[in-house]
Design a protein around this motif. Sequence first.
Motif, short mmCIF file in Angstrom:
data_model
loop_
_atom_site.label_atom_id
_atom_site.label_comp_id
_atom_site.label_asym_id
_atom_site.label_seq_id
_atom_site.Cartn_x
_atom_site.Cartn_y
_atom_site.Cartn_z
N THR A 30 24.76 -13.73 -18.43
CA THR A 30 25.31 -12.73 -19.34
C THR A 30 24.19 -12.14 -20.19
O THR A 30 23.34 -12.86 -20.70
CB THR A 30 26.38 -13.36 -20.26
N ASP A 51 27.52 3.75 -28.06
CA ASP A 51 28.89 3.44 -28.47
C ASP A 51 29.01 2.09 -29.16
O ASP A 51 30.11 1.66 -29.49
CB ASP A 51 29.82 3.45 -27.24
N ARG A 65 23.53 -9.13 -23.35
CA ARG A 65 24.09 -8.22 -24.34
C ARG A 65 23.12 -7.06 -24.53
O ARG A 65 21.91 -7.24 -24.43
CB ARG A 65 24.29 -8.94 -25.67
N THR A 81 34.20 -3.10 -16.79
CA THR A 81 34.93 -1.91 -16.33
C THR A 81 34.32 -1.37 -15.05
O THR A 81 35.01 -0.70 -14.29
CB THR A 81 34.92 -0.80 -17.40
N ILE A 94 29.56 -4.41 -15.54
CA ILE A 94 29.11 -3.70 -16.73
C ILE A 94 30.31 -3.49 -17.63
O ILE A 94 31.23 -2.75 -17.28
CB ILE A 94 28.45 -2.36 -16.36
N ASP A 95 30.32 -4.17 -18.76
CA ASP A 95 31.44 -4.16 -19.70
C ASP A 95 32.77 -4.44 -19.01
O ASP A 95 33.82 -3.99 -19.46
CB ASP A 95 31.52 -2.82 -20.44
N SER A 127 24.30 0.11 -27.05
CA SER A 127 24.41 1.45 -26.49
C SER A 127 24.77 2.41 -27.62
O SER A 127 24.97 2.00 -28.77
CB SER A 127 25.49 1.48 -25.40
N SER A 151 27.87 -2.15 -28.97
CA SER A 151 27.28 -3.17 -28.11
C SER A 151 28.10 -3.32 -26.84
O SER A 151 29.26 -2.95 -26.77
CB SER A 151 27.20 -4.50 -28.84
N GLY A 152 27.47 -3.88 -25.85
CA GLY A 152 28.14 -4.10 -24.57
C GLY A 152 27.58 -5.34 -23.91
O GLY A 152 26.66 -5.98 -24.43
N ARG A 153 28.16 -5.67 -22.77
CA ARG A 153 27.69 -6.83 -22.03
C ARG A 153 27.58 -6.50 -20.55
O ARG A 153 28.38 -5.73 -20.02
CB ARG A 153 28.66 -8.00 -22.19
N ILE A 154 26.61 -7.13 -19.94
CA ILE A 154 26.44 -7.06 -18.50
C ILE A 154 26.49 -8.49 -17.99
O ILE A 154 25.86 -9.39 -18.56
CB ILE A 154 25.10 -6.41 -18.11
#
Length: 82
Positions: free
Chosen positions: A14, A21, A16, A43, A40-41, A19, A23-26
């Motif tokens: 994982t 927008d 973090r 989605t 990716i997030d 972006s 934060s996000g996670r991969i």
Amino acid sequence: MERRPRPTEIGLHTYRFLSDDGSGRIHLRIAGDGHGVLFIDVTDVIHLNPTATVMAKLALDRVPYPVARATLLPRVDRHERQ
């Protein structure tokens, strides 16, 4: 001497990131056969062959270019000879 990374450790990795927008996670899931799935997030999902999995892991781990190149070259040379 720089130690070569072990880029294809099996399991879920994982990361973090920030972006525009927020934060996000991969998530990168690496299977025993070397194939991977990049989430990716949660989605977007990208299925990766073994070489792409190694490339993604090296990039996500921010491995310096010379080390990443040295890690990938033997793999690419082996495939070109087949």
